[in-house]
Design a protein around this motif. Structure first.
Motif, short mmCIF file in Angstrom:
data_model
loop_
_atom_site.label_atom_id
_atom_site.label_comp_id
_atom_site.label_asym_id
_atom_site.label_seq_id
_atom_site.Cartn_x
_atom_site.Cartn_y
_atom_site.Cartn_z
N VAL A 93 0.87 -1.19 0.00
CA VAL A 93 0.00 0.00 0.00
C VAL A 93 0.90 1.23 0.00
N MET A 94 0.78 2.05 -1.02
CA MET A 94 1.61 3.25 -1.14
C MET A 94 0.73 4.50 -1.18
N GLY A 95 1.33 5.62 -0.85
CA GLY A 95 0.61 6.88 -0.93
C GLY A 95 1.28 7.94 -0.08
N SER A 96 1.34 9.15 -0.58
CA SER A 96 1.94 10.26 0.15
C SER A 96 1.12 10.56 1.40
N PRO A 97 1.67 11.30 2.36
CA PRO A 97 0.92 11.63 3.59
C PRO A 97 -0.41 12.30 3.26
N VAL A 106 0.41 -16.91 5.60
CA VAL A 106 0.84 -15.67 6.25
C VAL A 106 0.64 -14.53 5.26
N ALA A 107 -0.29 -13.65 5.55
CA ALA A 107 -0.57 -12.50 4.67
C ALA A 107 0.23 -11.30 5.17
N THR A 108 0.95 -10.67 4.24
CA THR A 108 1.83 -9.55 4.61
C THR A 108 1.35 -8.27 3.92
N THR A 109 1.14 -7.23 4.71
CA THR A 109 0.72 -5.93 4.19
C THR A 109 1.77 -4.89 4.57
N LEU A 110 2.34 -4.24 3.57
CA LEU A 110 3.37 -3.22 3.79
C LEU A 110 2.81 -1.87 3.35
N ALA A 111 2.87 -0.89 4.24
CA ALA A 111 2.43 0.46 3.90
C ALA A 111 3.65 1.37 3.84
N VAL A 112 3.85 2.01 2.70
CA VAL A 112 4.97 2.94 2.53
C VAL A 112 4.44 4.21 1.89
N GLN A 113 5.18 5.29 2.02
CA GLN A 113 4.76 6.54 1.40
C GLN A 113 5.17 6.61 -0.06
N ASP A 114 6.33 6.03 -0.38
CA ASP A 114 6.82 6.10 -1.75
C ASP A 114 7.94 5.07 -1.90
N ALA A 115 8.13 4.60 -3.11
CA ALA A 115 9.20 3.63 -3.35
C ALA A 115 10.57 4.23 -3.06
N SER A 116 10.71 5.53 -3.28
CA SER A 116 11.99 6.19 -3.00
C SER A 116 12.31 6.15 -1.51
N GLN A 117 11.29 6.20 -0.67
CA GLN A 117 11.49 6.08 0.77
C GLN A 117 12.01 4.68 1.12
N ASP A 124 13.73 -2.70 -4.79
CA ASP A 124 13.22 -3.18 -6.08
C ASP A 124 12.63 -4.57 -5.95
N VAL A 125 13.29 -5.42 -5.18
CA VAL A 125 12.78 -6.78 -4.99
C VAL A 125 11.41 -6.76 -4.32
N ILE A 126 11.28 -5.96 -3.26
CA ILE A 126 9.99 -5.86 -2.55
C ILE A 126 8.91 -5.32 -3.48
#
Length: 661
Positions: free
Chosen positions: A204-208, A485-496, A507-509
């Motif tokens: 899950v990605m998205g800026s603040p 096992v379900a994995t959910t990762l929340a990040v703001q941006d791939a650059s972060q 890149d792998v993730i």
């Protein structure tokens, strides 16, 4: 066929038809205004005989009959007209001419009803009828010059970039289903974002402010608790997600086959926190587990080392901490194997520390480089190898941390089918570096013990994932799928993600997850997503206007389904993405660009009814301080006991270093 000869022949036929129309109108005027023409002496015996013959055909049996035939011939002649098209001509203008012309053309007969001089009647009738005819001819000609095709007025081509999306609700015992709406060629349609296989990983990605937690994460928590998942939640902005998880647990705990226990790890409010040892001996079966824990804690405390993996002055402190952990794991069967004991053990003087460490055969190979440097008085090298580890670990020398990390209220096998658990761990944005390193150690231990077969289905949710360091997330996503096992990762941006984990791991993730949901992102992340979603057939229109002709071209061509600028300008609650399917549950329309629908009023009322996280204990400052001092005392006793044992053992006596520090 479109040849010059055919076009010329068609033009001659149309010209002849129009001449017939004009001739019929002239005959009509001559017949019904004959008295005026006779008075003007505009007649011949020949024309009179010709007019009598035409009269016998019935053409003038009715006043309007000849006018209608003339008008019909005019319309036929106008059908094939191909004038130069002009974008400034509109239907409105053409119809004005035609309507005015028809009114003049048909109602000119009323002039014949006036009781005035026949010359005035004839002149007026001829003039009005001719004007009506000319207006109709002009309007018809303008119709043929109108450009019927209108180019898409959307400045951003938004209508052309819409595509069909999944409108079915695809539900199973593991799925995450989010109601949404999307635009299809200007029409708003209802749809569903169906994550039917969360075990393939969800990013899950998205800026603040894009709505990751409000529109996505909280629904994942609710639906997975409702479906009986064991759960781990990393709550970066504690206690936002923890409170949601706790209240969903209270609401649904009776639906589990085995009622789970709820635990919270929080380093700021000890009364609401359980205690747990991430270095519990039961979670470390061999020295490689100790090495993994050491790497996690050291890289978590020194994030810049991630990009220097393999360097001498990075691997040396990691090996040093590995030796400390494994020594404590072996000592009295791991009775003192906790992170606080590791931190205090690292502060012991070199001669005593190295003496007891090299007495343990399994870590001798790890300790030898440090012992050699110490004995050879290579102080600069030794400090470079060890000081960074001691300095890093000293950041964790906190009474509160020691208290939480040295207890053992629960085990970390959260998906144990006999004792399922729901665990929330809270961070503090003001203490991200310190708390994040410790939480990373917890996560490493959790994933190590739960990635096994025949366990309960479980869900790992990481809010603001880059704020922690977890080595091996790609391996977890790749291998834990079969273990539910379900994995959910929340990040703001791939650059972060690249900043904190390095380009290779990031890149792998990014590429290994099967499900992606993204709010507003920009730059390389938006470009990468846009390319992942692929291209769709889009309509293209063009108009070329020159001095003699106007040409209109329509075509279809493949173009990006969701372009970069669209991803960069998404509003809060709007998401793009792609979902994965199962062999027995195929999803043809995997990509989506939709707005997730939340019942804002209902969610607000629900949150008002939420209960606060429970107070677990009434711990006071004195208890925390006593625990802190006891750990220091434990380490002193370990050193003293081990030195005495070595002195009493002939085979170990020679390993004691008697050199002054």
């Amino acid at each position: 066929m479109q040849t010059g000869e055919n076009e010329q022949g068609l033009r001659k036929i149309l010209d002849m038809t129009r001449m017939i129309s004009i001739a019929l109108l002239l005959l009509h005027i001559y017949y019904y205004c004959y008295a005026a023409f006779k008075a003007w002496d505009f007649r011949l015996d020949t024309t009179d005989r010709l007019l009598q013959n035409i009269y016998r055909t019935g053409l003038f049996s009715n006043f309007n009959k000849s006018k209608l035939i003339a008008l019909g011939m005019l319309i036929i002649s106008l059908i094939g007209v191909r004038g130069k098209r002009d974008e400034k001509i509109s239907f409105k203008k053409a119809f004005y001419y035609i309507i005015i012309g028809l009114l003049l053309y048909y109602f000119s007969y009323t002039i014949m009803l006036f009781k005035v001089n026949i010359f005035i009647i004839a002149e007026s009738y001829i003039t009005v009828t001719a004007l009506g005819f000319i207006f109709i001819l002009t309007g018809g000609s303008l119709l043929s010059r109108i450009i019927n095709t209108r180019l898409n007025n959307g400045v951003f081509n938004s209508l052309n970039e819409t595509f069909p999306q999944e409108e079915r609700l695809l539900h199973n015992e593991y799925s995450i289903n989010l109601p949404a709406t999307y635009n299809l060629k200007g029409k708003l349609r209802k749809s569903w974002i169906n994550i039917i296989n969360p075990f393939r990983g969800l990013l899950v990605m998205g800026s603040p402010g894009s709505g990751k937690s409000y529109f996505i994460i909280q629904h994942i928590i609710k639906q997975h608790v409702q479906k009986g998942f064991s759960m781990f939640v990393y709550d970066f902005k504690y206690d936002d997600l923890s409170k949601i998880t706790y209240n969903q647990y209270l609401k649904n705990k009776k639906n589990y086959k085995v009622e789970p226990k709820f635990y919270v790890i929080n380093f700021d409010d000890l009364n609401r926190s359980s205690r747990c040892n991430p270095l519990d001996p039961s979670t470390m079966n061999d020295i490689t587990d100790a090495a993994e824990s050491s790497r996690t804690i050291m890289l978590g405390l020194n994030r810049e080392w991630i990009k220097k993996s393999g360097d001498f002055f990075v691997e040396s402190p990691i090996n040093f901490v590995t030796a400390l952990i494994w020594f404590l794991r072996k000592y009295k069967n791991g009775k003192y194997c906790t992170l606080p004991h590791v931190i205090e053990l690292a502060q012991v003087s070199y001669d005593k520390l190295f003496s007891i460490l090299r007495a343990e055969p399994q870590i001798e190979v790890l300790v030898n480089p440090f012992v050699t440097a110490y004995l050879n008085e290579a102080k600069e090298q030794l400090e470079g190898q060890i000081a960074s580890a001691k300095i890093s670990l000293s950041k964790l020398s906190s009474e509160k941390l020691y208290y939480i990390l040295s207890g053992n209220d629960f085990s970390l096998d959260i998906n144990n089918p006999i004792q399922p658990k729901i665990v929330c761990m809270g961070n503090n944005p003001q203490k991200t570096l310190t708390y994040g390193a410790v939480l990373s150690l917890y996560i490493t231990a959790i994933t190590r013990v739960m990635n096994k077969k025949n366990c309960n289905k479980s869900s790992l949710i990481f809010d603001e994932f880059p704020t922690i360091y977890f080595n091996g997330m790609d391996n977890l996503i790749a291998t834990a799928r079969s273990n539910k096992v379900a994995t959910t990762l929340a990040v703001q941006d791939a650059s972060q993600l690249k900043l904190h984990y390095g380009k290779e791991q990031a890149d792998v993730i990014m590429n290994i997850v099967g499900n992606i949901i993204s709010g507003q992102v920009s730059g390389e992340t938006a470009k990468q997503l846009s390319e992942k979603f692929g291209k769709i057939l889009q309509d293209r229109q063009s108009i070329a206007i020159n001095r003699t002709d106007t040409s209109i071209t329509k075509s279809k061509q493949l173009d990006l389904a969701i372009p970069i600028n669209k991803i960069s300008s998404l509003s809060s609650g709007e998401f793009v993405g792609m979902v994965a399917d199962n062999p027995d549950e195929k999803i043809e329309l995997k990509a989506f660009c939709a707005e997730v629908i939340n019942d804002h009023e209902g969610l607000s009322k629900e949150q008002e009814r939420y209960k606060e996280l429970p107070v677990i204990s009434g711990i006071n400052t004195g208890d925390v301080l006593n625990n802190f001092l006891q750990i220091k005392k434990d380490v002193e006793e370990i050193i003293q006991t081990e030195i005495e044992r070595m002195m009493d053992t002939p085979g170990l006596m020679d390993l004691i270093i008697r050199k002054s520090a």
